[in-house]
Design a protein around this motif. Structure first.
Motif, PDB file in Angstrom:
ATOM      1  N   ASP A   1      -0.488   0.229  -3.551  1.00  0.00           N
ATOM      2  CA  ASP A   1      -0.497   1.120  -2.483  1.00  0.00           C
ATOM      3  C   ASP A   1       0.992   1.320  -1.924  1.00  0.00           C
ATOM      4  O   ASP A   1       1.540   2.484  -1.439  1.00  0.00           O
ATOM      5  CB  ASP A   1      -1.135   0.810  -1.195  1.00  0.00           C
ATOM      6  CG  ASP A   1      -1.152   1.684  -0.128  1.00  0.00           C
ATOM      7  OD1 ASP A   1      -1.563   3.020  -0.478  1.00  0.00           O
ATOM      8  OD2 ASP A   1      -1.045   1.463   1.023  1.00  0.00           O
ATOM      9  N   GLU A   2       2.039   0.590  -2.306  1.00  0.00           N
ATOM     10  CA  GLU A   2       3.416   0.681  -1.785  1.00  0.00           C
ATOM     11  C   GLU A   2       3.832   1.803  -2.715  1.00  0.00           C
ATOM     12  O   GLU A   2       4.708   2.571  -2.194  1.00  0.00           O
ATOM     13  CB  GLU A   2       4.183  -0.909  -2.435  1.00  0.00           C
ATOM     14  CG  GLU A   2       5.348  -0.849  -1.706  1.00  0.00           C
ATOM     15  CD  GLU A   2       5.668  -0.605  -0.155  1.00  0.00           C
ATOM     16  OE1 GLU A   2       5.039  -0.887   0.575  1.00  0.00           O
ATOM     17  OE2 GLU A   2       6.754   0.173   0.105  1.00  0.00           O
ATOM     18  N   ILE A   3       3.721   1.576  -4.143  1.00  0.00           N
ATOM     19  CA  ILE A   3       4.200   2.635  -5.102  1.00  0.00           C
ATOM     20  C   ILE A   3       3.705   3.969  -4.817  1.00  0.00           C
ATOM     21  O   ILE A   3       4.285   4.930  -4.755  1.00  0.00           O
ATOM     22  CB  ILE A   3       3.969   2.299  -6.449  1.00  0.00           C
ATOM     23  CG1 ILE A   3       4.609   1.002  -7.003  1.00  0.00           C
ATOM     24  CG2 ILE A   3       4.447   3.345  -7.346  1.00  0.00           C
ATOM     25  CD1 ILE A   3       4.548   0.365  -8.312  1.00  0.00           C
ATOM     26  N   TYR A   4       2.348   4.139  -4.298  1.00  0.00           N
ATOM     27  CA  TYR A   4       1.543   5.175  -3.954  1.00  0.00           C
ATOM     28  C   TYR A   4       2.521   5.830  -2.597  1.00  0.00           C
ATOM     29  O   TYR A   4       2.545   7.136  -2.862  1.00  0.00           O
ATOM     30  CB  TYR A   4       0.146   5.027  -3.788  1.00  0.00           C
ATOM     31  CG  TYR A   4      -0.542   6.167  -3.432  1.00  0.00           C
ATOM     32  CD1 TYR A   4      -1.220   6.908  -4.540  1.00  0.00           C
ATOM     33  CD2 TYR A   4      -0.456   7.093  -2.131  1.00  0.00           C
ATOM     34  CE1 TYR A   4      -1.866   8.022  -4.331  1.00  0.00           C
ATOM     35  CE2 TYR A   4      -1.147   8.121  -1.988  1.00  0.00           C
ATOM     36  CZ  TYR A   4      -1.822   8.738  -2.938  1.00  0.00           C
ATOM     37  OH  TYR A   4      -2.581   9.683  -2.603  1.00  0.00           O
ATOM     38  N   LYS A   5       2.646   5.079  -1.791  1.00  0.00           N
ATOM     39  CA  LYS A   5       3.332   5.718  -0.571  1.00  0.00           C
ATOM     40  C   LYS A   5       4.700   6.156  -0.702  1.00  0.00           C
ATOM     41  O   LYS A   5       5.163   6.975  -0.131  1.00  0.00           O
ATOM     42  CB  LYS A   5       3.183   4.562   0.412  1.00  0.00           C
ATOM     43  CG  LYS A   5       1.781   4.511   1.103  1.00  0.00           C
ATOM     44  CD  LYS A   5       1.769   3.728   2.492  1.00  0.00           C
ATOM     45  CE  LYS A   5       0.527   3.741   3.214  1.00  0.00           C
ATOM     46  NZ  LYS A   5      -0.677   3.413   2.557  1.00  0.00           N
ATOM     47  N   ILE A   6       5.380   5.567  -1.663  1.00  0.00           N
ATOM     48  CA  ILE A   6       7.069   5.849  -1.949  1.00  0.00           C
ATOM     49  C   ILE A   6       6.691   7.465  -2.520  1.00  0.00           C
ATOM     50  O   ILE A   6       7.259   8.179  -2.410  1.00  0.00           O
ATOM     51  CB  ILE A   6       7.450   4.819  -2.991  1.00  0.00           C
ATOM     52  CG1 ILE A   6       7.792   3.488  -2.067  1.00  0.00           C
ATOM     53  CG2 ILE A   6       8.760   5.434  -3.426  1.00  0.00           C
ATOM     54  CD1 ILE A   6       8.158   2.272  -3.075  1.00  0.00           C
ATOM     55  N   CYS A   7       5.695   7.467  -3.696  1.00  0.00           N
ATOM     56  CA  CYS A   7       5.595   8.680  -4.395  1.00  0.00           C
ATOM     57  C   CYS A   7       5.278   9.611  -3.381  1.00  0.00           C
ATOM     58  O   CYS A   7       5.639  10.908  -3.362  1.00  0.00           O
ATOM     59  CB  CYS A   7       4.380   8.573  -5.523  1.00  0.00           C
ATOM     60  SG  CYS A   7       4.825   7.323  -6.968  1.00  0.00           S
ATOM     61  N   ASP A   8       4.225   9.406  -2.392  1.00  0.00           N
ATOM     62  CA  ASP A   8       3.761  10.439  -1.569  1.00  0.00           C
ATOM     63  C   ASP A   8       4.958  10.749  -0.672  1.00  0.00           C
ATOM     64  O   ASP A   8       4.965  12.046  -0.215  1.00  0.00           O
ATOM     65  CB  ASP A   8       2.633   9.625  -0.597  1.00  0.00           C
ATOM     66  CG  ASP A   8       1.791  10.698   0.021  1.00  0.00           C
ATOM     67  OD1 ASP A   8       1.740  11.589  -0.494  1.00  0.00           O
ATOM     68  OD2 ASP A   8       1.126  10.213   1.003  1.00  0.00           O
ATOM     69  N   VAL A   9       6.114   9.942  -0.478  1.00  0.00           N
ATOM     70  CA  VAL A   9       7.068  10.508   0.627  1.00  0.00           C
ATOM     71  C   VAL A   9       8.156  11.132  -0.367  1.00  0.00           C
ATOM     72  O   VAL A   9       8.523  12.183  -0.025  1.00  0.00           O
ATOM     73  CB  VAL A   9       7.559   9.211   1.257  1.00  0.00           C
ATOM     74  CG1 VAL A   9       8.882   9.874   2.044  1.00  0.00           C
ATOM     75  CG2 VAL A   9       6.751   8.787   2.454  1.00  0.00           C
ATOM     76  N   ILE A  10       8.675  10.671  -1.382  1.00  0.00           N
ATOM     77  CA  ILE A  10       9.650  11.056  -2.074  1.00  0.00           C
ATOM     78  C   ILE A  10       9.522  11.767  -3.572  1.00  0.00           C
ATOM     79  O   ILE A  10      10.206  12.165  -4.083  1.00  0.00           O
ATOM     80  CB  ILE A  10      10.802  10.055  -2.593  1.00  0.00           C
ATOM     81  CG1 ILE A  10      10.440   8.877  -3.533  1.00  0.00           C
ATOM     82  CG2 ILE A  10      11.363   9.196  -1.041  1.00  0.00           C
ATOM     83  CD1 ILE A  10      11.666   7.955  -3.826  1.00  0.00           C
TER      84      ILE A  10
ATOM     85  N   PRO B   1       4.732   1.928   4.253  1.00  0.00           N
ATOM     86  CA  PRO B   1       3.837   0.774   4.830  1.00  0.00           C
ATOM     87  C   PRO B   1       2.768   0.522   3.825  1.00  0.00           C
ATOM     88  O   PRO B   1       1.661   0.502   4.149  1.00  0.00           O
ATOM     89  CB  PRO B   1       3.476   1.512   6.040  1.00  0.00           C
ATOM     90  CG  PRO B   1       3.332   2.866   5.906  1.00  0.00           C
ATOM     91  CD  PRO B   1       4.183   3.183   4.933  1.00  0.00           C
ATOM     92  N   GLY B   2       3.183   0.219   2.548  1.00  0.00           N
ATOM     93  CA  GLY B   2       2.196  -0.052   1.503  1.00  0.00           C
ATOM     94  C   GLY B   2       1.189  -1.344   1.873  1.00  0.00           C
ATOM     95  O   GLY B   2       1.638  -2.349   2.562  1.00  0.00           O
ATOM     96  N   ALA B   3       0.151  -1.068   1.416  1.00  0.00           N
ATOM     97  CA  ALA B   3      -0.872  -2.204   2.042  1.00  0.00           C
ATOM     98  C   ALA B   3      -1.145  -3.161   0.651  1.00  0.00           C
ATOM     99  O   ALA B   3      -1.778  -4.400   0.773  1.00  0.00           O
ATOM    100  CB  ALA B   3      -2.444  -1.741   2.199  1.00  0.00           C
ATOM    101  N   SER B   4      -0.580  -2.916  -0.346  1.00  0.00           N
ATOM    102  CA  SER B   4      -0.683  -3.877  -1.609  1.00  0.00           C
ATOM    103  C   SER B   4       0.452  -3.206  -2.356  1.00  0.00           C
ATOM    104  O   SER B   4       1.060  -2.157  -2.052  1.00  0.00           O
ATOM    105  CB  SER B   4      -1.855  -3.678  -2.350  1.00  0.00           C
ATOM    106  OG  SER B   4      -1.954  -2.379  -2.774  1.00  0.00           O
ATOM    107  N   GLU B   5       0.691  -3.855  -3.586  1.00  0.00           N
ATOM    108  CA  GLU B   5       1.836  -3.353  -4.381  1.00  0.00           C
ATOM    109  C   GLU B   5       1.421  -1.995  -4.745  1.00  0.00           C
ATOM    110  O   GLU B   5       2.389  -1.140  -5.112  1.00  0.00           O
ATOM    111  CB  GLU B   5       2.297  -4.313  -5.429  1.00  0.00           C
ATOM    112  CG  GLU B   5       2.818  -5.450  -5.119  1.00  0.00           C
ATOM    113  CD  GLU B   5       2.993  -6.572  -6.290  1.00  0.00           C
ATOM    114  OE1 GLU B   5       2.206  -6.713  -6.986  1.00  0.00           O
ATOM    115  OE2 GLU B   5       4.146  -7.163  -6.276  1.00  0.00           O
TER     116      GLU B   5
END
Ligand SMILES: Nc1ncnc2c1ncn2[C@@H]1O[C@H](COP(=O)(O)OP(=O)(O)OP(=O)(O)O)[C@@H](O)[C@H]1O
Length: 461
Positions: free
Chosen positions: A206-215, A200-204
């Motif tokens: 943050d979106e990449i960050y959240k992807i990295c954080d999960v996978i 659930p990224g709050a910006s582009e």
């Protein structure tokens, strides 16, 4: 439009408002999408992606466009009516869905995608709001951003709602493929299993960050091309190790987690095609009913699939599409094993300025964070081919680089002409849309307990 009686508004999207309506002559219930923009000529309408693509799609899991009407410069699309969308089904739910239901839905969506991809189109904006459900049947809707695979780059318009947007799109790849739909399906499957968005990224950024954080952050082994892409735009991935996907969806089966892992692979080449996904062990209990064996329904109705379908007495077939080259899945195999199946079609896009954030509520970037504001979909996506988008191209890579590198990942979250479509189908194939912009989710609370769901995206109806 005299032939229709509008009953109730059921959706308010970026490009149009959708109404439940009745055909006064036949009594048929339909959905009518009234476009917000005015259309001063019929030619203008006929070239719309939604028209061009949908008129060529004839599949039980793709919403049918029945008619296009232009009256007083207003354009109306008449669709078959569906009861609700997947987001609406999730948002008020306290209890997780049965995996069998999720399997049934996903099996149907992959069939629709397989059909679409094989005909040279991809959707580009798959999200729960664009998957429409009536009883056991699910259909792909909203083809405003759909793309013809063989159309030529550069593709400059906004593509896909951020939470479901593939990494290659986030990194401004000049080329991308139908695998963007497969990424989105991984994110949607995960959301169905946990009742919360996985990225659930709050910006582009943050979106990449959240992807990295999960996978976990990409490496040379998992996505060399992605590292090169990042270099090109002067972006540095955060270094994160990721979490086991099963921890985010504790009740999900191994097969479900494995399929999501494959779908949400950094490297598009490692994501299965839709046809391959249908062969995944997750769908082992599903079967496909070929058109020749389907009863002829009086009203358009899609064949159910899987154990709950009403076609269980029919011979079981699990090969919904031509799969001569389909890969056999092995749950323990590395995602690399799908590399050979990467689609070769490529396209370009420019995402600069897409993410106009609509609020500034602080948010933590970890996947364990629970409160954030969703992306401002309405603002960024200025639809296909606008002059704004052309300007974006000119600004190009450097602007994106600035955007990605300057955004604080841990910072603020901004969290009576009528044409029969059947007639047109005889002519030739189209392009599609992915409803973009208009992020109508307002705030998303991510509870620690999977069942404590607290969506609050705004969806009319
Ligand atoms: N055929 C249909 N039957 C019932 N409801 C529908 C139908 N088509 C659309 N809707 C409802 O209207 C909403 C908006 O429709 P749609 O996505 O086509 O509009 P849009 O303007 O393209 O939206 P977006 O902002 O996603 O681009 C959908 O999420 C759905 O809830």
């Amino acid at each position: 439009m005299d032939r229709y009686k509008l009953i109730k508004e059921v959706g308010d999207g970026t490009f149009g408002t959708v109404w439940r309506a009745i055909n006064k002559q036949t009594g048929e219930v339909v959905a009518i999408k009234k476009m917000k923009k005015k259309y001063y000529s019929w030619d203008e309408c006929i070239n719309l992606r939604e028209v061009k693509s949908l008129r060529k799609m004839n599949h039980p899991n793709i919403v049918k466009l029945k008619e296009v009407i232009r009256e007083h410069d207003i354009l109306y699309f008449v669709f078959e009516y569906m009861e609700c969308n997947l987001y609406q089904l999730m948002k008020d739910r306290q209890k997780l869905f049965a995996e069998a239901d999720i399997r049934n839905w996903c099996f149907q969506v992959f069939q629709g995608l397989s059909y679409m991809h094989q005909r040279g189109y991809f959707h580009r904006d798959l999200k729960p709001e664009n998957l429409l459900v009536s009883k056991d049947i699910i259909k792909i809707a909203d083809f405003g951003l759909a793309r013809e695979v063989n159309s030529s780059p550069p593709f400059t318009e906004y593509v896909s709602t951020r939470w479901y947007r593939a990494p290659e799109v986030l990194l401004q790849s000049y080329v991308y493929t139908s695998k963007v739909d497969m990424w989105a399906m991984g994110a949607i499957m995960s959301e169905l299993l946990s009742l919360r968005p996985i990225f659930p990224g709050a910006s582009e950024a943050d979106e990449i960050y959240k992807i990295c954080d999960v996978i976990g952050s990409p490496t040379e082994e998992t996505w060399l091309e992605g590292l090169n892409l990042a270099n090109t735009i002067n972006y540095q991935f955060p270094q994160l190790s990721g979490v086991p996907l099963s921890s985010l969806m504790p009740s999900a089966s191994k097969d479900a987690v494995n399929l999501i892992t494959r779908l949400c692979s950094w490297d598009p080449c490692n994501r299965p095609t839709a046809a391959e996904a249908l062969q995944h062990p997750f769908f082992q209990s599903c079967f496909y009913v070929p058109p020749s064996l389907r009863p002829k329904p009086s009203v358009a109705r899609t064949p159910p699939v899987g154990p709950r379908g009403s076609f269980e007495q029919q011979p079981v077939k699990r090969q919904p599409v031509s799969l001569t080259k389909a890969k056999t899945f092995n749950s323990s195999a590395s995602p690399k094993s799908n590399a050979a199946f990467g689609s070769g079609v490529q396209r370009k896009l420019d995402l600069a300025k897409q993410d106009a954030t609509r609020n500034t509520k602080p948010v933590r970037s970890s996947v364990k964070d629970y409160i954030y504001r969703p992306p401002g979909r309405k603002s960024p996506c200025n639809a296909a081919g606008s002059s704004v988008n052309k300007n974006r191209v000119a600004r190009g890579v450097s602007e994106t680089a600035d955007k990605l590198s300057n955004l604080s990942i841990r910072g603020t979250v901004s969290r009576r002409h009528s044409v029969s479509v059947m007639q047109q189908q005889q002519l030739r194939p189209p392009q599609m849309k992915a409803g973009c912009i208009g992020e109508t989710r307002d705030m998303f609370h991510r509870p620690t307990q999977p069942t404590a769901n607290a969506y609050s995206r705004k969806v009319a109806g």
